[in-house]
Motif scaffolding. Structure first.
Motif, short mmCIF file in Angstrom:
data_model
loop_
_atom_site.label_atom_id
_atom_site.label_comp_id
_atom_site.label_asym_id
_atom_site.label_seq_id
_atom_site.Cartn_x
_atom_site.Cartn_y
_atom_site.Cartn_z
N LEU A 215 10.46 32.24 94.03
CA LEU A 215 10.71 32.95 95.29
C LEU A 215 10.60 32.00 96.48
N ARG A 216 9.56 31.14 96.45
CA ARG A 216 9.42 30.16 97.53
C ARG A 216 10.63 29.24 97.60
N GLU A 217 11.09 28.77 96.42
CA GLU A 217 12.26 27.90 96.40
C GLU A 217 13.50 28.62 96.92
N GLU A 218 13.66 29.88 96.53
CA GLU A 218 14.82 30.65 97.00
C GLU A 218 14.73 30.89 98.51
N GLU A 219 13.54 31.16 98.99
CA GLU A 219 13.36 31.32 100.43
C GLU A 219 13.70 30.03 101.16
N ASP A 220 13.26 28.90 100.60
CA ASP A 220 13.57 27.60 101.21
C ASP A 220 15.08 27.38 101.25
N ARG A 221 15.77 27.72 100.14
CA ARG A 221 17.23 27.58 100.12
C ARG A 221 17.87 28.50 101.16
N GLY A 222 17.33 29.70 101.29
CA GLY A 222 17.85 30.64 102.28
C GLY A 222 17.66 30.13 103.69
N ILE A 223 16.52 29.51 103.94
CA ILE A 223 16.25 28.95 105.26
C ILE A 223 17.23 27.82 105.55
N VAL A 224 17.46 26.97 104.55
CA VAL A 224 18.42 25.86 104.72
C VAL A 224 19.81 26.42 104.99
N ARG A 225 20.21 27.46 104.20
CA ARG A 225 21.53 28.07 104.43
C ARG A 225 21.65 28.61 105.85
N ASN A 226 20.60 29.28 106.28
CA ASN A 226 20.62 29.84 107.64
C ASN A 226 20.74 28.74 108.70
N LYS A 227 20.02 27.64 108.48
CA LYS A 227 20.12 26.54 109.45
C LYS A 227 21.53 25.95 109.46
N VAL A 228 22.12 25.78 108.27
CA VAL A 228 23.48 25.25 108.18
C VAL A 228 24.46 26.19 108.87
N LEU A 229 24.32 27.49 108.57
CA LEU A 229 25.22 28.46 109.21
C LEU A 229 25.01 28.50 110.71
N THR A 230 23.77 28.41 111.12
CA THR A 230 23.47 28.41 112.56
C THR A 230 24.13 27.21 113.23
N PHE A 231 24.17 26.09 112.53
CA PHE A 231 24.81 24.90 113.09
C PHE A 231 26.34 25.02 113.03
N LEU A 232 26.89 25.50 111.89
CA LEU A 232 28.34 25.49 111.69
C LEU A 232 29.08 26.57 112.47
N LEU A 233 28.48 27.73 112.63
CA LEU A 233 29.20 28.82 113.31
C LEU A 233 29.57 28.48 114.75
N PRO A 234 28.66 27.94 115.55
CA PRO A 234 29.07 27.55 116.91
C PRO A 234 30.11 26.43 116.90
N ARG A 235 29.99 25.49 115.93
CA ARG A 235 30.99 24.42 115.83
C ARG A 235 32.36 25.01 115.49
N GLU A 236 32.38 26.00 114.59
CA GLU A 236 33.65 26.65 114.25
C GLU A 236 34.24 27.34 115.47
N LYS A 237 33.40 28.00 116.23
CA LYS A 237 33.87 28.68 117.44
C LYS A 237 34.46 27.65 118.41
N GLN A 238 33.76 26.53 118.59
CA GLN A 238 34.27 25.48 119.48
C GLN A 238 35.61 24.94 118.97
N LEU A 239 35.72 24.73 117.67
CA LEU A 239 36.97 24.21 117.10
C LEU A 239 38.11 25.21 117.27
N ARG A 240 37.86 26.49 117.07
CA ARG A 240 38.90 27.50 117.28
C ARG A 240 39.38 27.50 118.74
N GLU A 241 38.39 27.44 119.64
CA GLU A 241 38.76 27.42 121.06
C GLU A 241 39.57 26.16 121.38
N HIS A 242 39.15 25.04 120.83
CA HIS A 242 39.88 23.79 121.05
C HIS A 242 41.30 23.87 120.47
#
Length: 152
Positions: free
Chosen positions: A99-126
């Motif tokens: 469970l701890r490992e899965e939570e860690d993976r989930g946290i990493v996924r959330n951080k990646v998504l948090t980083f990528l989603l604004p970048r995707e929005k910027q790229l679409r606007e561009h």
């Protein structure tokens, strides 16, 4: 002590209750529960009494054996329960680790998504801005520039 009592009973015709009391209680210096006078017994009565005492002694031995068997079964059951509990604790620790490992993976996924989603929005606007600029440049230059672009 019981065999001494039996041998005493077989050799004597007169038995007092205090002899039985001391034999049962197990200590000669203790006061008997109550005092009685001598009990006169005939030989058949004495034999019956000895048989009853021997029967009680056999019953006591049987009881001891059954008690020991029960204690052994209880010990075995306790060991089995202890092993099962240890196994379950080990399994619970493994599940917590997963469970701890899965939570860690989930946290990493959330951080990646948090980083990528604004970048995707910027790229679409561009991309929209670039499309708009392309369309604007095409309309300003007229048909010739559109043919150049489509020819490339």
């Amino acid at each position: 002590m019981l065999t001494d009592l039996l041998s005493f009973l077989s050799s004597s015709q007169v038995v007092s209750w205090s002899v039985f009391n001391c034999g049962i209680v197990g200590e000669e210096n203790m006061d008997p529960f109550y005092q009685t006078g001598p009990i006169y017994m005939k030989q058949p009565d004495l034999e019956n009494l000895m048989q009853k005492v021997a029967g009680i002694q056999r019953d006591l031995e049987d009881f001891k054996q059954k008690l020991l068997q029960s204690i052994h079964r209880l010990e075995d059951a306790y060991c089995e329960i202890s092993r099962t509990l240890a196994d379950q604790e080990e399994q619970a620790a493994k599940v917590k680790q997963r469970l701890r490992e899965e939570e860690d993976r989930g946290i990493v996924r959330n951080k990646v998504l948090t980083f990528l989603l604004p970048r995707e929005k910027q790229l679409r606007e561009h991309c929209r801005w670039l499309e708009h600029m392309l369309l604007m440049s095409g309309s300003c230059e007229g048909q010739g520039s559109a043919k150049k672009i489509s020819g490339n």
